[in-house]
Design a protein around this motif. Structure first.
Motif, PDB file in Angstrom:
ATOM      1  N   UNK A  25      -5.962  -5.325   0.235  1.00  0.00           N
ATOM      2  CA  UNK A  25      -6.438  -5.660   1.577  1.00  0.00           C
ATOM      3  C   UNK A  25      -7.479  -6.780   1.497  1.00  0.00           C
ATOM      4  N   UNK A  26      -7.769  -7.368   2.664  1.00  0.00           N
ATOM      5  CA  UNK A  26      -8.699  -8.496   2.686  1.00  0.00           C
ATOM      6  C   UNK A  26      -8.202  -9.604   1.783  1.00  0.00           C
ATOM      7  N   UNK A  27      -6.904  -9.916   1.921  1.00  0.00           N
ATOM      8  CA  UNK A  27      -6.204 -10.667   0.887  1.00  0.00           C
ATOM      9  C   UNK A  27      -6.156 -12.174   1.092  1.00  0.00           C
ATOM     10  N   UNK A  28      -6.665 -12.678   2.199  1.00  0.00           N
ATOM     11  CA  UNK A  28      -6.419 -14.087   2.512  1.00  0.00           C
ATOM     12  C   UNK A  28      -7.345 -15.056   1.792  1.00  0.00           C
ATOM     13  N   UNK A  52      -4.296 -11.549   9.872  1.00  0.00           N
ATOM     14  CA  UNK A  52      -3.535 -12.677  10.392  1.00  0.00           C
ATOM     15  C   UNK A  52      -3.274 -13.672   9.264  1.00  0.00           C
ATOM     16  N   UNK A  53      -2.320 -14.545   9.502  1.00  0.00           N
ATOM     17  CA  UNK A  53      -2.026 -15.580   8.518  1.00  0.00           C
ATOM     18  C   UNK A  53      -1.038 -15.108   7.473  1.00  0.00           C
ATOM     19  N   UNK A  54      -0.621 -16.044   6.625  1.00  0.00           N
ATOM     20  CA  UNK A  54       0.355 -15.756   5.584  1.00  0.00           C
ATOM     21  C   UNK A  54      -0.203 -16.197   4.239  1.00  0.00           C
ATOM     22  N   UNK A  55      -0.042 -15.358   3.235  1.00  0.00           N
ATOM     23  CA  UNK A  55      -0.471 -15.694   1.893  1.00  0.00           C
ATOM     24  C   UNK A  55       0.603 -16.551   1.246  1.00  0.00           C
ATOM     25  N   UNK A  56       0.267 -17.767   0.890  1.00  0.00           N
ATOM     26  CA  UNK A  56       1.248 -18.708   0.353  1.00  0.00           C
ATOM     27  C   UNK A  56       1.251 -18.657  -1.178  1.00  0.00           C
ATOM     28  N   UNK A  57       1.691 -17.531  -1.710  1.00  0.00           N
ATOM     29  CA  UNK A  57       1.838 -17.369  -3.150  1.00  0.00           C
ATOM     30  C   UNK A  57       3.254 -16.885  -3.404  1.00  0.00           C
ATOM     31  N   UNK A  58       3.956 -17.562  -4.253  1.00  0.00           N
ATOM     32  CA  UNK A  58       5.343 -17.218  -4.531  1.00  0.00           C
ATOM     33  C   UNK A  58       5.456 -15.766  -4.998  1.00  0.00           C
ATOM     34  N   UNK A  59       6.370 -15.059  -4.382  1.00  0.00           N
ATOM     35  CA  UNK A  59       6.624 -13.684  -4.798  1.00  0.00           C
ATOM     36  C   UNK A  59       5.690 -12.655  -4.202  1.00  0.00           C
ATOM     37  N   UNK A  60       4.761 -13.065  -3.344  1.00  0.00           N
ATOM     38  CA  UNK A  60       3.816 -12.134  -2.725  1.00  0.00           C
ATOM     39  C   UNK A  60       4.191 -11.949  -1.253  1.00  0.00           C
TER      40      UNK A  60
END
Length: 257
Positions: A25-28, A52-60
């Motif tokens: 959690x709190x991952x951004x 909100x938002x998207x984590x831009x890390x491949x495979x996550x």
């Protein structure tokens, strides 16, 4: 086993999180983002939870989660298990930082800090424990604060919320030990995250505020998010298999000054 160092991060040939599924959690940004990178690099399947938002890390994979909402937690855990078939690791990192003495702190502010920093962990653990138990056990790591070990002036609500994490971690560890679920916490001091940067920038004299913070840390600098993520990864891995109920300072020596 050989290990090398690159950019301050330890690279291991062994993949400590192979075949493991983690929810962070709190991952951004900050500590959460660095933790995701670390677990992913070491072979783990990671789900990044944030409002909100998207984590831009491949495979996550990203999951929308309001950590103060019980229903949100139920749905998030269900999504992880449906997608990955299991859950082995929960990293409770979401939190907010606000200042205020007891006279300055409104009841609304008190409740916001307690709900976001402390009640969220209660809800997260309650939702996740059955899935982790079903997987045969695993690890929970809660992100507290040095203020959970030593109170800090002008932060009555924040200190209370983080102190609660320390005590709750010990109680959870006792309750869950027989299920092969270990529960530990990390307690950072000042770390160069957006939260700390925003606080410094809001000061009337940013340079003086930073100098005051540095003076509290015997190491003489503010920590990096990846330094905390390294300890989180250790506690989440089998490298710490004989540790539970501990709250570990990651604080540049601040707790011993």
């Amino acid at each position: 086993m050989e290990a090398c160092f690159h950019g301050g991060r330890r690279k291991q040939a062994m993949q400590r999180f192979a075949n493991k599924v983690a929810l962070v959690t709190g991952a951004s940004t900050g500590i959460g983002l660095e933790t995701i990178k670390r677990i992913r690099e070491e072979g783990g399947t990671v789900f990044a939870a944030h409002r909100r938002g998207k984590i831009d890390i491949e495979g996550v994979a990203s999951i929308s989660l309001d950590v103060t909402d019980e229903g949100n937690w139920t749905r998030a855990i269900s999504k992880v298990v449906s997608a990955a078939g299991r859950l082995d690791i929960l990293i409770n990192n979401a939190g907010v930082r606000e200042s205020g003495s007891v006279e300055e702190t409104s009841l609304e502010q008190w409740r916001r800090l307690i709900d976001t920093n402390l009640t969220s962990i209660f809800l997260g653990c309650r939702a996740a424990v059955p899935a982790i138990r079903q997987a045969g056990g695993g690890a929970i790591v809660n992100v507290g604060s040095i203020t959970g070990i030593r109170g800090t002036e002008n932060m009555v609500a924040y200190s209370a919320s983080k102190s609660g994490i320390t005590s709750m971690t010990s109680s959870l560890a006792l309750d869950l030990a027989s299920d092969n679920i270990r529960v530990n916490a990390v307690c950072p001091a000042a770390i160069r995250t957006r939260m700390v940067t925003n606080w410094l920038n809001s000061s009337q004299d940013t340079d003086a505020a930073e100098a005051a913070v540095l003076a509290k840390h015997p190491i003489g600098r503010i920590g990096r998010p990846d330094e905390v993520a390294s300890v989180i990864a250790f506690l989440a891995s089998d490298d710490s298999s004989f540790m539970t109920g501990m709250s570990i300072p990651v604080d540049g020596g601040r707790s011993i000054r």
